[in-house]
Design a protein around this motif. Structure first.
Motif, mmCIF file in Angstrom:
data_model
loop_
_atom_site.group_PDB
_atom_site.id
_atom_site.type_symbol
_atom_site.label_atom_id
_atom_site.label_comp_id
_atom_site.label_asym_id
_atom_site.label_seq_id
_atom_site.Cartn_x
_atom_site.Cartn_y
_atom_site.Cartn_z
ATOM 1 N N TRP A 164 0.825 -1.211 0.000
ATOM 2 C CA TRP A 164 0.000 0.000 0.000
ATOM 3 C C TRP A 164 0.861 1.264 0.000
ATOM 4 O O TRP A 164 0.682 2.162 -0.831
ATOM 5 N N ALA A 165 1.791 1.341 0.933
ATOM 6 C CA ALA A 165 2.606 2.553 1.063
ATOM 7 C C ALA A 165 3.466 2.788 -0.173
ATOM 8 O O ALA A 165 3.610 3.928 -0.642
ATOM 9 N N ASN A 166 4.026 1.726 -0.723
ATOM 10 C CA ASN A 166 4.913 1.875 -1.874
ATOM 11 C C ASN A 166 4.162 2.197 -3.156
ATOM 12 O O ASN A 166 4.627 2.991 -3.974
ATOM 13 N N THR A 167 2.994 1.600 -3.346
ATOM 14 C CA THR A 167 2.248 1.866 -4.582
ATOM 15 C C THR A 167 1.598 3.235 -4.577
ATOM 16 O O THR A 167 1.229 3.747 -5.635
ATOM 17 N N ASN A 168 1.495 3.854 -3.415
ATOM 18 C CA ASN A 168 0.903 5.194 -3.328
ATOM 19 C C ASN A 168 1.940 6.281 -3.067
ATOM 20 O O ASN A 168 1.590 7.430 -2.813
ATOM 21 N N LYS A 169 3.215 5.920 -3.138
ATOM 22 C CA LYS A 169 4.285 6.883 -2.885
ATOM 23 C C LYS A 169 4.483 7.795 -4.096
ATOM 24 O O LYS A 169 4.471 7.349 -5.242
ATOM 25 N N SER A 188 4.397 7.681 10.695
ATOM 26 C CA SER A 188 4.299 8.478 9.471
ATOM 27 C C SER A 188 3.237 7.898 8.538
ATOM 28 O O SER A 188 2.823 8.560 7.588
ATOM 29 N N ARG A 189 2.830 6.657 8.792
ATOM 30 C CA ARG A 189 1.785 5.960 8.011
ATOM 31 C C ARG A 189 2.097 5.878 6.518
ATOM 32 O O ARG A 189 1.272 5.498 5.730
ATOM 33 N N GLY A 190 3.277 6.247 6.174
ATOM 34 C CA GLY A 190 3.727 6.216 4.788
ATOM 35 C C GLY A 190 5.183 6.628 4.794
ATOM 36 O O GLY A 190 5.983 6.129 5.591
ATOM 37 N N HIS A 191 5.550 7.593 3.945
ATOM 38 C CA HIS A 191 6.943 8.005 3.859
ATOM 39 C C HIS A 191 7.238 9.341 4.535
ATOM 40 O O HIS A 191 8.359 9.578 4.984
ATOM 41 N N VAL A 192 6.253 10.223 4.617
ATOM 42 C CA VAL A 192 6.452 11.495 5.312
ATOM 43 C C VAL A 192 5.087 12.127 5.523
ATOM 44 O O VAL A 192 4.200 12.017 4.669
ATOM 45 N N GLN A 193 4.897 12.746 6.674
ATOM 46 C CA GLN A 193 3.590 13.329 6.941
ATOM 47 C C GLN A 193 3.720 14.515 7.901
ATOM 48 O O GLN A 193 4.580 14.524 8.792
ATOM 49 N N GLU A 194 2.866 15.523 7.686
ATOM 50 C CA GLU A 194 2.789 16.628 8.632
ATOM 51 C C GLU A 194 2.278 16.112 9.972
ATOM 52 O O GLU A 194 1.452 15.198 10.031
ATOM 53 N N SER A 195 2.767 16.725 11.040
ATOM 54 C CA SER A 195 2.288 16.358 12.370
ATOM 55 C C SER A 195 2.348 17.573 13.275
ATOM 56 O O SER A 195 2.934 18.602 12.924
ATOM 57 N N ASP A 196 1.767 17.455 14.456
ATOM 58 C CA ASP A 196 1.821 18.546 15.434
ATOM 59 C C ASP A 196 3.247 18.830 15.881
ATOM 60 O O ASP A 196 3.530 19.885 16.455
ATOM 61 N N ASN A 197 4.136 17.881 15.655
ATOM 62 C CA ASN A 197 5.532 18.044 16.064
ATOM 63 C C ASN A 197 6.444 18.324 14.873
ATOM 64 O O ASN A 197 7.655 18.097 14.953
ATOM 65 N N GLY A 198 5.850 18.797 13.767
ATOM 66 C CA GLY A 198 6.634 19.090 12.583
ATOM 67 C C GLY A 198 6.512 17.972 11.550
ATOM 68 O O GLY A 198 5.704 17.064 11.685
ATOM 69 N N ILE A 199 7.322 18.056 10.518
ATOM 70 C CA ILE A 199 7.299 17.054 9.463
ATOM 71 C C ILE A 199 7.893 15.752 9.996
ATOM 72 O O ILE A 199 9.022 15.723 10.493
ATOM 73 N N LEU A 200 7.106 14.680 9.913
ATOM 74 C CA LEU A 200 7.514 13.366 10.430
ATOM 75 C C LEU A 200 7.888 12.468 9.257
ATOM 76 O O LEU A 200 7.045 12.132 8.429
ATOM 77 N N THR A 201 9.165 12.094 9.197
ATOM 78 C CA THR A 201 9.618 11.250 8.090
ATOM 79 C C THR A 201 9.682 9.792 8.523
ATOM 80 O O THR A 201 9.885 9.479 9.704
ATOM 81 N N PHE A 202 9.549 8.914 7.557
ATOM 82 C CA PHE A 202 9.664 7.486 7.823
ATOM 83 C C PHE A 202 11.045 7.140 8.380
ATOM 84 O O PHE A 202 11.143 6.385 9.371
ATOM 85 N N PRO A 203 12.142 7.665 7.801
ATOM 86 C CA PRO A 203 13.450 7.363 8.387
ATOM 87 C C PRO A 203 13.569 7.777 9.855
ATOM 88 O O PRO A 203 14.201 7.075 10.648
ATOM 89 N N PHE A 204 12.951 8.887 10.236
ATOM 90 C CA PHE A 204 13.025 9.323 11.636
ATOM 91 C C PHE A 204 12.326 8.312 12.547
ATOM 92 O O PHE A 204 12.812 8.006 13.644
ATOM 93 N N THR A 205 11.188 7.784 12.108
ATOM 94 C CA THR A 205 10.483 6.784 12.934
ATOM 95 C C THR A 205 11.327 5.523 13.081
ATOM 96 O O THR A 205 11.356 4.908 14.148
ATOM 97 N N ILE A 206 12.008 5.148 12.013
ATOM 98 C CA ILE A 206 12.885 3.975 12.055
ATOM 99 C C ILE A 206 14.043 4.222 13.015
ATOM 100 O O ILE A 206 14.431 3.346 13.796
ATOM 101 N N LYS A 207 14.584 5.439 12.966
ATOM 102 C CA LYS A 207 15.731 5.776 13.824
ATOM 103 C C LYS A 207 15.369 5.658 15.299
ATOM 104 O O LYS A 207 16.158 5.136 16.107
ATOM 105 N N ASN A 208 14.186 6.123 15.686
ATOM 106 C CA ASN A 208 13.767 6.006 17.082
ATOM 107 C C ASN A 208 13.610 4.545 17.496
ATOM 108 O O ASN A 208 13.981 4.159 18.614
#
Length: 835
Positions: A183-188, A329-349
């Motif tokens: 889903w995430a890759n085909t909609n990227k 991020s539910r995908g590759h990058v998304q706006e959030s209340d804490n700024g732009i949330l990237t998929f790599p950042f979620t992986i890093k945590n």
């Protein structure tokens, strides 16, 4: 316009930065990495975080690592429903691998005796990732964690691996992970778009959180009903890990959570030291997250109460479970209340806390090992105090339910025995061959308590999950506690189901009582082969045997098969389903004769199960799983999007799980089908919709709770306390009603997690199941809700012209382990004309 320009600017930066995210973004850079160890990119073809890794590529990389590193061995522990492998990596120092079986045996033996020397013992850490498939930062982080443990070269990693065995489970939910990656890759987009409204961030129904049959597998650690669970529980008990981590995701606008959870919501059977150690481990997470500037929180939102979750199951088994929840991020990058949330950042945590867990385990090794040894030492002492006591359970009419409960005990390494001979306890008869007895004096006595407990008092009134799960109630078996161990027969070491078959060949008829769990499976097979069958609406006796309501009659004459062929078929099916079928040679009985009008001819079910938008996927999946894997019933999964063009006349039964509503045109079409003779079987909130659309006439009891002396701060907790999150209640049965055929007792435990309260009908015979005056058996319910519940009914059945509407206020198929009420659905299907 300014906002659009800002989004475009940040999108450009995001696209540029993510496409150049490499290992240096994630991993410690002050050490060397073995160049002979393949990087994730060299195998999967992209940098971690650039795309969502598919499960096949994850598998490919883990095998590549195992082939390249003497620190790693890999095993395939089984297959998912979609035939994907359930991998486990064992990671430790090469010298430990040479002696791994001895290390494991010593680790387990230390929990069996009073050994206290932990100086030279490795600690065991189980790291599990993404049990919810669309919480995929965990599995993507597992690529990096495995690479780091295989390739890093310095004194720290050498010391860590010398003193630790890491069991790395890279994907706890392969089917869900694969579905979400697609889903995430085909909609990227090539130009990454952080707009939350983009299709990338909104999966189609049912989403990828769940496995093939739409189960939340993070609720199956204790019931162990799914193949993925069985593999990991076998590993758990094989190793008894000291720490188990469970990597999840949560809402996009949150930050990062790690345990402990809310202190007042910890299960009372969990030792206090467990939570203290969890908090000490949390200090290592905080330190690591501080270094990379990530926000986090702890001791909020989540709890350690239900032992069926990955982060709580270890707590009743001498380990420490740790939940991680990363903002998604539910995908590759998304706006959030804490700024732009990237998929790599979620992986890093996720990677950061996976490594901080290992650091904590390294530094706290002796304390945590001692905790585990003391846990089992204390448990054994508790068992010795109850050395003469045991728990017996069984059902003298249903060997299969009894067997499947024993199966769960077996998977959890709980010892149990056959009973020595028939006996009675608490007014219930326990029959040899249909009952098992569990001595309390054993290592896993605390786990036994967790499985069998009934609890109605609580420190807190809020729960993240269910508040009750007592297994003998879920299976609706007879049981008694504190029985004498004098009733113990031989220990069961080779658990097997009862042998079934036909007593002998008959030229007249065969009888099959309806009590056994798998009788619907056998009946469905007969109807599929156009074998005429009838159901008894009254009791009768013959050949010194009493036959109950619901007994199935299979006449020999005027069948599609001759007498020999019918006998062969029945015997084959009875053996497969472990059911006893009796041959009879006369139609005369004590009571209704076999040719009586009280034997009604049965019709082959043609079933549609409503799925799709508006339907709760968990509920739908549980029903699909029940039909498909237990009863071999083919049911059409009818999507809400296709009702308008479907020919409903193909079906005589439509099952509607928990649902909000349908369009007016589909509602009209469905009502016409019912009026023409169809049967709707509906659950939970669908009941309200059916009343609103005048499919069924019902009256509801209304809750009337007033908030007095409740502050604004307390508002949320007050309202939450009125929720019935999952508790067990007693109801009385009219056993002569077809909805209750197959139940031998006049009481039944029911699971409830709704506040749908149906008033009882004024005619008592229209209330075949009704809550008792004091119905609470186990779990939490507020006093006002309990008072209302005792006046209501959980089932109603009404006619609508030529058709029927059957409604259940609650799920009879909850999480696949609520065996005790599965037959209510089967009765509504097979005996629909007699209801």
């Amino acid at each position: 316009m300014n906002r659009l320009l800002i989004i475009f600017f940040f999108s450009s930066l995001i696209t540029a930065s993510q496409n150049h995210t490499d290992l240096s973004y994630y991993l410690p850079q002050d050490i060397n990495y073995n160049q002979n160890i393949p990087t994730p990119e060299s195998v999967i073809g992209h940098q971690v975080g650039e795309w969502h890794v598919t499960h096949d590529k994850l598998v490919q990389y883990m095998y590549a690592l195992a082939n390249a590193s003497d620190r790693i061995t890999i095993e395939d522990r089984g297959k998912t429903f979609e035939d994907r492998p359930l991998l486990l990596l064992t990671i430790t120092a090469p010298k430990n691998h040479q002696n791994i079986d001895a290390i494991r045996k010593k680790h387990i033996e230390a929990t069996n005796n009073n050994a206290t020397d932990t100086k030279d013992m490795p600690i065991v850490v189980y790291q599990g990732f993404s049990i919810h498939g669309n919480e995929s930062s965990g599995s993507n982080a597992s690529l990096l964690a495995a690479y780091y443990l295989a390739a890093a070269e310095d004194n720290y990693i050498n010391e860590l691996l010398d003193n630790m065995v890491i069991l790395l489970d890279p994907s706890l939910n392969p089917d869900g992970l694969q579905r979400f990656a697609y889903w995430a890759n085909t909609n990227k987009n090539i130009n990454l778009n952080p707009d939350p409204n983009d299709r990338e961030y909104s999966e189609v129904w049912p989403g990828a959180r769940t496995n093939h049959y739409w189960f939340d597998m993070n609720r199956d650690w204790l019931p162990v009903q799914l193949p993925e669970s069985r593999a990991r529980i076998e590993t758990f008990h094989k190793w008894l890990p000291n720490i188990l981590t469970d990597h999840h995701e949560m809402g996009t606008n949150t930050t990062f959570f790690f345990q402990p959870g809310i202190p007042s919501r910890t299960h009372p059977l969990t030792p206090k030291l467990n939570q203290e150690l969890t908090k000490n481990i949390g200090n290592f997470h905080a330190e690591a997250l501080n270094k990379i500037g990530s926000l986090y929180y702890t001791e909020e939102s989540y709890d350690d109460f239900y032992y069926g979750k990955g982060s709580t199951f270890p707590d009743i088994n001498g380990g420490i479970g740790i939940l991680f929840e990363q903002a998604s991020s539910r995908g590759h990058v998304q706006e959030s209340d804490n700024g732009i949330l990237t998929f790599p950042f979620t992986i890093k945590n996720q990677l950061t806390t996976a490594l901080s867990t290992l650091n904590a385990a390294k530094n706290m090794r002796e304390d945590i090992l001692k905790y585990q040894h003391d846990f089992y030492k204390n448990a054994r002492q508790e068992g010795i105090k109850e050395a003469t006591k045991a728990i017996v359970f069984g059902d003298e009419k249903d060997a299969a339910k009894t067997f499947h409960l024993a199966e769960i005990l077996n998977r959890h390494k709980i010892k149990f025995h056959n009973i020595k001979q028939d006996f009675t306890a608490n007014g219930k008869r326990f029959k040899k061959g249909y009952s098992y007895i569990i001595p309390k004096n054993q290592k896993n006595t605390r786990l036994i308590n967790a499985i069998f407990e009934k609890r109605t008092t609580f420190q807190d009134s809020l729960f993240y999950d269910i508040s009750a799960w007592s297994f003998p109630l879920a299976f609706n078996v007879d049981y008694a506690e504190n029985v004498s161990t004098n009733n113990l027969g031989e220990q069961v070491t080779n658990l097997q189901q009862k042998i079934g078959g036909v007593s002998k060949q008959s030229d007249y008829a065969y009888l099959m009582e309806w009590h056994e769990y798998y009788t619907p499976k056998l009946l469905n097979q007969l109807l599929n082969k156009n074998i005429r069958t009838k159901v008894a609406l009254k009791q009768f006796s013959m050949n010194n045997k009493d036959y109950d309501y619901g007994t199935i009659l299979i006449p020999v004459q005027n069948q599609k098969l001759n007498g020999t062929g019918l006998y062969a078929l029945l015997n084959k099916l009875a053996e497969e389903s472990h059911i006893q079928i009796d041959a009879v040679k006369t139609g005369l009985t004590k009571g209704i004769d076999l040719g009586s009008r009280y034997f009604k001819t049965l019709e082959k079910p043609e079933i549609a199960l409503l799925v799709g938008d508006g339907i709760t996927s968990y509920d739908a999946g549980e029903i699909w799983h029940l039909f498909d894997t237990r009863y071999n019933i083919t049911a059409t999964k009818l999507d809400t999007k296709t009702i308008s063009r479907a020919n409903l006349n193909r079906y005589n039964t439509i099952v509607i799980p928990n649902m909000g509503s349908l369009s007016e045109s589909n509602t009209k079409k469905l009502k016409a089908w019912v009026k023409d003779g169809g049967t709707i079987i509906a659950y939970r909130n669908t009941v309200k919709w059916l009343k609103e659309k005048e499919f069924i006439k019902l009256d509801f009891e209304k809750t009337n709770v007033s908030a007095k002396n409740i502050s604004f701060e307390e508002k949320s907790d007050f309202n939450g306390a009125q929720v019935i999150g999952g508790a067990i209640f007693e109801a009385k049965l009219d056993r002569s009603h077809p909805i209750n055929f197959g139940y031998k007792n006049d009481k039944i435990p029911l699971f409830r997690n709704t506040t749908v309260f149906i008033k009882a009908d004024s005619l008592s015979y229209n209330n075949p199941i009704q809550y008792t005056k004091n119905p609470l058996l186990s779990g939490y319910i507020s006093k006002p809700n309990l008072e209302i519940l005792s006046k209501t009914v959980p089932v109603q059945i009404k006619k609508l012209s030529k058709g029927k509407v059957v409604v259940f206020t609650d799920n009879t198929n909850f999480r696949a382990f609520w065996y005790g009420t599965n037959k209510l659905l089967m009765n509504a299907i097979f005996f629909r004309k007699e209801l």
